[in-house]
Design a protein around this motif. Structure first.
Motif, PDB file in Angstrom:
ATOM      1  N   MET B  37       0.826  -1.198   0.000  1.00  0.00           N
ATOM      2  CA  MET B  37       0.000   0.000   0.000  1.00  0.00           C
ATOM      3  C   MET B  37       0.866   1.256   0.000  1.00  0.00           C
ATOM      4  N   LEU B  38       1.895   1.260   0.868  1.00  0.00           N
ATOM      5  CA  LEU B  38       2.743   2.457   0.956  1.00  0.00           C
ATOM      6  C   LEU B  38       3.558   2.643  -0.315  1.00  0.00           C
ATOM      7  N   TRP B  39       3.931   1.540  -0.923  1.00  0.00           N
ATOM      8  CA  TRP B  39       4.666   1.607  -2.190  1.00  0.00           C
ATOM      9  C   TRP B  39       3.786   2.241  -3.269  1.00  0.00           C
ATOM     10  N   ALA B  40       2.520   1.801  -3.308  1.00  0.00           N
ATOM     11  CA  ALA B  40       1.590   2.366  -4.285  1.00  0.00           C
ATOM     12  C   ALA B  40       1.418   3.860  -4.046  1.00  0.00           C
ATOM     13  N   VAL B  41       1.299   4.238  -2.777  1.00  0.00           N
ATOM     14  CA  VAL B  41       1.141   5.659  -2.434  1.00  0.00           C
ATOM     15  C   VAL B  41       2.377   6.439  -2.875  1.00  0.00           C
ATOM     16  N   ALA B  42       3.552   5.855  -2.630  1.00  0.00           N
ATOM     17  CA  ALA B  42       4.795   6.532  -3.017  1.00  0.00           C
ATOM     18  C   ALA B  42       4.885   6.673  -4.526  1.00  0.00           C
ATOM     19  N   GLU B  43       4.458   5.635  -5.241  1.00  0.00           N
ATOM     20  CA  GLU B  43       4.511   5.696  -6.709  1.00  0.00           C
ATOM     21  C   GLU B  43       3.586   6.762  -7.262  1.00  0.00           C
ATOM     22  N   LEU B  44       2.430   6.896  -6.625  1.00  0.00           N
ATOM     23  CA  LEU B  44       1.489   7.896  -7.106  1.00  0.00           C
ATOM     24  C   LEU B  44       1.895   9.296  -6.684  1.00  0.00           C
ATOM     25  N   GLY B  45       2.926   9.374  -5.847  1.00  0.00           N
ATOM     26  CA  GLY B  45       3.406  10.691  -5.424  1.00  0.00           C
ATOM     27  C   GLY B  45       2.421  11.428  -4.545  1.00  0.00           C
ATOM     28  N   ILE B  46       1.659  10.706  -3.742  1.00  0.00           N
ATOM     29  CA  ILE B  46       0.684  11.351  -2.859  1.00  0.00           C
ATOM     30  C   ILE B  46       1.420  11.875  -1.635  1.00  0.00           C
ATOM     31  N   ASP B  47       1.195  13.134  -1.352  1.00  0.00           N
ATOM     32  CA  ASP B  47       1.854  13.738  -0.199  1.00  0.00           C
ATOM     33  C   ASP B  47       1.266  13.152   1.082  1.00  0.00           C
ATOM     34  N   LYS B  48       2.111  13.012   2.081  1.00  0.00           N
ATOM     35  CA  LYS B  48       1.642  12.421   3.342  1.00  0.00           C
ATOM     36  C   LYS B  48       0.540  13.265   3.980  1.00  0.00           C
ATOM     37  N   ASP B  49       0.587  14.580   3.742  1.00  0.00           N
ATOM     38  CA  ASP B  49      -0.436  15.448   4.330  1.00  0.00           C
ATOM     39  C   ASP B  49      -1.785  15.284   3.635  1.00  0.00           C
ATOM     40  N   VAL B 183       4.097  -9.096  -3.839  1.00  0.00           N
ATOM     41  CA  VAL B 183       4.018  -7.710  -3.395  1.00  0.00           C
ATOM     42  C   VAL B 183       3.967  -6.721  -4.567  1.00  0.00           C
ATOM     43  N   PRO B 184       4.812  -6.879  -5.599  1.00  0.00           N
ATOM     44  CA  PRO B 184       4.720  -5.903  -6.692  1.00  0.00           C
ATOM     45  C   PRO B 184       3.375  -5.939  -7.414  1.00  0.00           C
ATOM     46  N   THR B 185       2.813  -7.123  -7.606  1.00  0.00           N
ATOM     47  CA  THR B 185       1.507  -7.219  -8.264  1.00  0.00           C
ATOM     48  C   THR B 185       0.433  -6.578  -7.401  1.00  0.00           C
ATOM     49  N   LEU B 186       0.531  -6.839  -6.102  1.00  0.00           N
ATOM     50  CA  LEU B 186      -0.421  -6.255  -5.164  1.00  0.00           C
ATOM     51  C   LEU B 186      -0.307  -4.732  -5.181  1.00  0.00           C
ATOM     52  N   LYS B 187       0.941  -4.253  -5.255  1.00  0.00           N
ATOM     53  CA  LYS B 187       1.166  -2.802  -5.314  1.00  0.00           C
ATOM     54  C   LYS B 187       0.498  -2.213  -6.551  1.00  0.00           C
ATOM     55  N   ASN B 188       0.648  -2.891  -7.684  1.00  0.00           N
ATOM     56  CA  ASN B 188       0.029  -2.378  -8.908  1.00  0.00           C
ATOM     57  C   ASN B 188      -1.482  -2.344  -8.786  1.00  0.00           C
ATOM     58  N   LEU B 189      -2.046  -3.378  -8.163  1.00  0.00           N
ATOM     59  CA  LEU B 189      -3.503  -3.436  -8.001  1.00  0.00           C
ATOM     60  C   LEU B 189      -3.981  -2.295  -7.113  1.00  0.00           C
ATOM     61  N   ILE B 190      -3.251  -2.073  -6.018  1.00  0.00           N
ATOM     62  CA  ILE B 190      -3.656  -1.014  -5.098  1.00  0.00           C
ATOM     63  C   ILE B 190      -3.533   0.346  -5.785  1.00  0.00           C
ATOM     64  N   ARG B 191      -2.487   0.488  -6.568  1.00  0.00           N
ATOM     65  CA  ARG B 191      -2.310   1.745  -7.278  1.00  0.00           C
ATOM     66  C   ARG B 191      -3.469   1.989  -8.239  1.00  0.00           C
ATOM     67  N   GLU B 192      -3.859   0.928  -8.929  1.00  0.00           N
ATOM     68  CA  GLU B 192      -4.988   1.052  -9.847  1.00  0.00           C
ATOM     69  C   GLU B 192      -6.260   1.406  -9.081  1.00  0.00           C
TER      70      GLU B 192
END
Lengths: 298, 282
Positions: B37-49, B183-192
């Motif tokens: 989940m955090l990887w997906a958030v980091a990839e999308l560039g979502i600010d922590k705030d 984990v990488p596949t899960l990250k892609n799914l969460i990002r989507e």
């Protein structure tokens, strides 16, 4: 060769490549072309694990009368290879003085990468096109894939090779084009016609032999330093990293904490890092070998 | 969107390091799910705030405490209700709900189906470990038949929920399922799922090694993680080989990947438009 009487013995053409490149399509084009010119054609192929990138070959024999469908070793008049290593594999089927046409593109099979150590050399054919062209005399080695890329569709590489092949056989370019059109998807007919012309003009302009060396990735370019740090304070000794590591570099010590026991074997695949539920493992990759120290510890 | 490679992603930037090591048992799959989940958030560039994480009660609910972002740790079964209010009040936030199988399907079942029905733009991550782990291993709505838990000492005889089909039927516009093994596949799914405009329901097949695994002799942590491979059936197997056809041969029907995606009107927009129309009329 348009004149049937000129050919007494069957002409042997061996087409080899890797699954998915279009070896069967190329051989179908040639077979139909010969058939329309009134020759008897026999074609024999093996396309075993073709979809998995395995080797594919197709024997084509045509002439006034053909008995056997396969070409004996050392009797092929023309060897057309869509991939460099396959060309090397079948080189012994080419007769002395036969025509050798090969694409220099490299499709490295998984078997050639079995040594997973960092920077390990791949077990791929080491012969350069220059060496081979020098030996076979009547040879063409070209970067058909690169030419196809400039045409906008890498899949027309085999049509470029057909263009080269057409110069070695005596059929008219128009009849080649007509047959190719029957086998390619309708929206690619124009690109394929261009590719065919490209192959023909390359052969006309080529200073023979023209060796094109396509560079294999050298050991330096994939040399990376990996450094695995294990935060033993966070590690709970669940054993997942130890059991999941493909190289078996990790182990649990007497305190049930993961430690790196074979730093030299680590390939940096990150499976341990991803599967660590406690975020205790962090892998750092560096492109060159500046830092020597790899080891465990906080 | 900035591309974050596996090299540049550092999970420690997103964690409240003073709370670590976390309280989860050794080998718990929830940790891997949180990394994805955090990887997906980091990839999308979502600010922590601009990231809000709402979590309920249970092992999964604890995830919210460990992420260094705006986090809610709310009452049992109600993270979706809280998240609905949050997203309506602050549409600029990226709201991710972390909930468990017991949290979202048992006590929060009603909230789940209504959140699906409304199709508000939030991402719901349901970590399914088939058991109430934190409270001592009671049977949950997704426990497989015949499995032992503290409340089913003679084996579970209740049929289990297929949460993804439930969510799809209730109207979730994006439904997916993946296991923690990949984990990488899960990250892609969460990002989507986060990128999708509308309600995204993602089921993450996780492991409870200490209670569920031990009670059912499913092996130690690595064996449980590896066994997910035989539980999963990638999306590409669908179509011709639907669940019905090969069920006698492969009894475990977890189809993974994106299971449903349909474009529906997003609830937040609908709500705001409705309010604006009423205000204009007055």
């Amino acid at each position: 060769m348009n004149d049937k009487s000129k050919i007494e013995k069957p002409v042997n053409v061996l087409i080899v490549g890797v699954g998915g490149q279009g070896v069967i399509m190329v051989s179908k084009v040639l077979a139909l072309l010969c058939q329309t010119h009134g020759f008897e054609v026999k074609q024999s192929e093996v396309h075993g694990m073709a979809k998995r990138g395995g080797g594919v070959f197709s024997h084509i024999r045509f002439g006034p009368k053909v008995w056997s469908p396969t070409i004996p070793k050392g009797k092929a008049d023309i060897l057309l290879a869509l991939e460099w290593a396959e060309a090397m594999r079948w080189l012994d089927h080419l007769k002395p003085g036969g025509t050798f046409i090969a694409d220099t593109q490299r499709i490295v099979p998984p078997f050639a990468c079995r040594n997973r150590k960092r920077g390990a050399e791949r077990n791929y054919s080491r012969e350069t096109p220059a060496e081979i062209i020098d030996k076979v005399k009547n040879g063409y080695a070209l970067d058909a894939e690169g030419m196809a890329m400039t045409l906008g569709n890498r899949r027309v590489a085999n049509t470029i090779l057909l263009g080269v092949l057409s110069t070695a056989l005596d059929f008219s370019p128009e009849s080649w084009q007509a047959v190719i059109e029957k086998f390619v998807p309708p929206h690619t007919i124009e690109t394929n016609a261009q590719a065919f012309q490209e192959g023909r003009s390359w052969t006309a302009n080529a200073v023979k032999p023209l060796p094109v060396v396509s560079e294999a990735p050298s050991a330096e370019s994939i040399d990376i330093t990996t450094e695995l740090t294990i935060n033993t304070v966070w590690c709970k000794g669940c054993d997942i990293c130890v059991k999941m590591c493909p190289e078996r570099c990790l182990a649990l010590n007497e305190d049930q904490e993961a430690v790196l026991i074979h730093p030299d074997k680590c390939t940096g695949c990150r499976i341990c890092e991803w599967l660590c539920p406690d975020y205790a493992i962090k892998l750092h990759k560096r492109p060159n070998s500046q830092t020597e120290g790899t080891g465990a510890g906080v | 969107m900035n591309e974050i490679s596996a090299d540049s992603f550092d999970i420690n930037e997103y964690l409240r390091l003073e709370l670590f090591p976390h309280f989860l048992c050794p080998g718990c799959g929830h940790g891997m799910a949180m990394r994805a989940m955090l990887w997906a958030v980091a990839e999308l560039g979502i600010d922590k705030d601009n990231l809000a994480i709402v979590s309920g009660i249970g092992c999964s609910g604890r995830m919210g405490a460990y992420v260094d972002a705006n986090t809610f740790h709310v009452t049992h079964g109600r993270p979706l209700a809280f998240a609905t209010g949050l997203k309506l009040a602050r549409p600029d936030l990226t709201v991710i709900v972390i909930t468990g199988d017991g949290d979202s399907l048992a006590i929060g079942g009603n909230h789940l189906i209504h959140a699906c029905r409304r199709n508000l733009d939030i991402t719901c991550l349901m970590l399914n470990n088939e058991i109430y782990g934190m409270t001592g291993g009671q049977v949950s709505p997704t426990t497989t038949l015949t499995r032992f838990t503290t409340t089913t000492p003679y084996g579970n005889y209740e049929p289990a929920f297929d949460a993804c089909r439930l969510a799809e039927a209730a109207g979730a516009s994006f439904v997916g399922r993946e296991a923690t093994l990949q984990v990488p596949t899960l990250k892609n799914l969460i990002r989507e799922g986060i990128e999708h405009k509308g309600f995204s329901f993602l089921e993450v097949i996780s492991d409870c090694t200490e209670i569920y695994g031990r009670k059912n002799a499913l092996g130690n942590s690595p064996e449980m993680v590896l066994s997910q491979k035989s539980k999963m059936r990638p999306e590409s197997y669908g179509g011709l080989m639907s669940n019905k056809v090969d069920q006698p041969f492969r009894p475990n029907p977890f189809q993974t990947g994106v299971l449903a995606r349909n474009e529906r009107q997003e609830y937040g927009e609908l709500c705001r438009r409705h309010i604006a129309a009423k205000q204009q009329a007055e």
